[in-house]
Design an enzyme around this catalytic site. Structure first.
Site, PDB file in Angstrom:
ATOM      1  N   ASP A  41      54.017  12.811  44.155  1.00 50.83           N
ATOM      2  CA  ASP A  41      52.878  11.994  43.762  1.00 50.83           C
ATOM      3  C   ASP A  41      51.689  12.291  44.670  1.00 50.83           C
ATOM      4  O   ASP A  41      51.696  11.953  45.859  1.00 50.83           O
ATOM      5  CB  ASP A  41      53.251  10.515  43.841  1.00 50.83           C
ATOM      6  CG  ASP A  41      52.134   9.601  43.362  1.00 50.83           C
ATOM      7  OD1 ASP A  41      51.159  10.114  42.787  1.00 50.83           O
ATOM      8  OD2 ASP A  41      52.249   8.376  43.567  1.00 50.83           O
ATOM      9  N   LYS A  44      50.297  -0.141  35.848  1.00 52.33           N
ATOM     10  CA  LYS A  44      50.089  -1.110  36.920  1.00 52.33           C
ATOM     11  C   LYS A  44      49.508  -2.391  36.304  1.00 52.33           C
ATOM     12  O   LYS A  44      48.448  -2.364  35.677  1.00 52.33           O
ATOM     13  CB  LYS A  44      49.131  -0.564  37.964  1.00 52.33           C
ATOM     14  CG  LYS A  44      49.629   0.682  38.711  1.00 52.33           C
ATOM     15  CD  LYS A  44      50.774   0.342  39.643  1.00 52.33           C
ATOM     16  CE  LYS A  44      50.963   1.345  40.778  1.00 52.33           C
ATOM     17  NZ  LYS A  44      50.999   2.741  40.428  1.00 52.33           N
ATOM     18  N   GLU A  49      53.361  13.943  39.636  1.00 51.59           N
ATOM     19  CA  GLU A  49      52.711  12.666  39.321  1.00 51.59           C
ATOM     20  C   GLU A  49      51.249  12.670  39.774  1.00 51.59           C
ATOM     21  O   GLU A  49      50.963  12.879  40.951  1.00 51.59           O
ATOM     22  CB  GLU A  49      53.462  11.506  39.983  1.00 51.59           C
ATOM     23  CG  GLU A  49      52.908  10.145  39.588  1.00 51.59           C
ATOM     24  CD  GLU A  49      53.822   8.991  39.962  1.00 51.59           C
ATOM     25  OE1 GLU A  49      53.414   7.834  39.763  1.00 51.59           O
ATOM     26  OE2 GLU A  49      54.951   9.228  40.433  1.00 51.59           O
ATOM     27  N   LYS A  52      55.161  11.482  48.721  1.00 52.12           N
ATOM     28  CA  LYS A  52      53.706  11.507  48.730  1.00 52.12           C
ATOM     29  C   LYS A  52      53.199  12.886  49.168  1.00 52.12           C
ATOM     30  O   LYS A  52      53.583  13.406  50.217  1.00 52.12           O
ATOM     31  CB  LYS A  52      53.158  10.429  49.666  1.00 52.12           C
ATOM     32  CG  LYS A  52      53.409   9.010  49.176  1.00 52.12           C
ATOM     33  CD  LYS A  52      52.737   8.744  47.830  1.00 52.12           C
ATOM     34  CE  LYS A  52      52.927   7.309  47.387  1.00 52.12           C
ATOM     35  NZ  LYS A  52      52.330   7.058  46.049  1.00 52.12           N
ATOM     36  N   ASP A  95      49.356   8.056  36.338  1.00 42.18           N
ATOM     37  CA  ASP A  95      49.332   6.686  36.846  1.00 42.18           C
ATOM     38  C   ASP A  95      47.891   6.192  36.907  1.00 42.18           C
ATOM     39  O   ASP A  95      47.463   5.377  36.081  1.00 42.18           O
ATOM     40  CB  ASP A  95      49.987   6.675  38.231  1.00 42.18           C
ATOM     41  CG  ASP A  95      49.976   5.317  38.915  1.00 42.18           C
ATOM     42  OD1 ASP A  95      49.279   4.399  38.447  1.00 42.18           O
ATOM     43  OD2 ASP A  95      50.661   5.156  39.938  1.00 42.18           O
TER      44      ASP A  95
END
Length: 367
Positions: A193, A265, A218, A165, A241
């Site tokens: 990400d 998702k 990401e 992260k 995403d």
């Protein structure tokens, strides 16, 4: 076959490892799940689950799900749960937008239909492409030494894929990722990400300073346009995403060449029906694909596993085992995890044997 009754349960799922931290100070200490049971007039029950990660991660929030399910569910009574496209159109007709509210209901209909046909869900989703899928683990946002130590521990447990992260202070994140990369063996797969936490300026700063590190970028920024402006100067793969909210957005990403891969998702897309559609089109268009969700326990993780294992293996990136994140159980079995790989439970439908006694009293019931 007709839908005879629907029950909905509210299940708080605390995290095993404490608070989950992302960029910009965003933090959650549990998944706040809604689980639905859809029973047919033949006595077969299908299960669905939707669990947002706080109110900040996706365009969904727990109270909205609990309020929305009772608005939609009465319209499904008497309809054939195997007519999955029709169920989706009906939900969109009676309740505009808010796909996350419809996700658990859609998943429950898929589970019910597969159980009625006495086949695993993976068969209805296109067939099983492999026995297991490779898992990744998350290195949450924190102090440099803590992130490096966590990454080292995860790899020592046998995992070879990390999602690190970032998305905070750029200079600090450069230090974080440099330390993580140095702490793990060469060849460890790293995804950085940012969860849409940066401006293009910040994302370009990070990318320029970390050119020597092997990773996949990401979702650095919020919009497709912003991510595209970063991609133009990037010498690494990019996965989007949060930008993938519909079939139309996925096609726009493809048209603009804005990504090499996509994370789909289930709840963000409105359920298994739309996730399968977008996955199949994206695979044909050449994207690498991860299928997961915003959270959940055994039910949702099983749905993710069935969708992952019916994704062409050459187009699959990795998977995640959310049921291992939480302290509560909702079923007597779970998706099997062996080492760093996940499979699907034996049995028809999702293969999950839900224990209603573990869910508490329904907050909604009709039928």
């Amino acid at each position: 076959m007709k839908i005879k009754s629907i029950k909905a349960y509210h299940v708080v799922q605390p995290f095993v490892d404490g608070p989950y931290r992302m960029s910009k100070g965003r933090v959650a200490d549990c998944f706040d799940a809604v689980i639905v049971a859809i029973t047919s007039d033949t006595g077969v029950t299908g299960w669905g689950e939707m669990a947002p990660l706080g109110n900040f991660y996706s365009a969904a929030f727990p109270a909205g799900t609990r309020a929305g399910v009772p608005e939609i569910a009465p319209h499904l009574i008497g309809h054939d749960p195997r007519g999955l496209a029709g169920i989706g159109r009906l939900m969109d007709t009676v309740f505009k937008g808010h796909p996350y509210i419809k996700s658990a209901l859609d998943m429950g209909c898929w589970d019910l239909a597969a159980r009625a046909a006495d086949v695993p869900l993976v068969t209805m989703l296109g067939g099983r492409e492999s026995e297991t899928a490779e898992l990744y683990r998350v290195v949450t946002h924190g102090k440099v030494d803590q992130m490096a130590a966590l990454a080292k521990m995860i790899v020592a447990e046998g995992y070879q894929r990390l999602q690190v992260k970032v998305g905070g202070n750029v200079r600090d994140d450069i230090e974080r990722v440099t330390a993580v990369a140095a702490a793990v063996p060469k060849g460890t797969v790293i995804f950085c990400d940012a969860n849409a936490g940066w401006t293009p300026y910040q994302a370009r700063q990070f990318a320029d300073a970390t050119r020597r590190i092997d990773y996949t970028f990401e979702q650095p920024c919020t919009t497709i346009e912003e991510n595209m402006s970063v991609r133009r100067m990037l010498d690494k793969p990019m996965v989007l995403d949060e930008s993938v909210t519909s079939l139309q957005e996925m096609l726009e990403i493809h048209r603009r060449g804005a990504a090499d891969g996509l994370t789909l998702k289930i709840s963000r897309l409105g359920g298994v029906t739309q996730t399968r559609l977008i996955r199949d089109v994206a695979a044909d268009l050449g994207f690498m694909i991860t299928v997961e969700d915003t959270g959940g326990a055994e039910i949702d993780t099983a749905a993710m596993a069935h969708l992952s294992l019916s994704t062409p293996e050459e187009r699959r990136l990795h998977a995640i085992a959310f049921h291992e994140w939480v302290t509560v159980r909702t079923a007597s079995n779970k998706p099997p995890v062996r080492g760093s790989r996940i499979g699907i439970p034996d049995g028809p439908g999702l293969g999950i044997d839900v224990e209603p006694g573990l869910l508490g009293k329904p907050f909604f019931e009709i039928g």
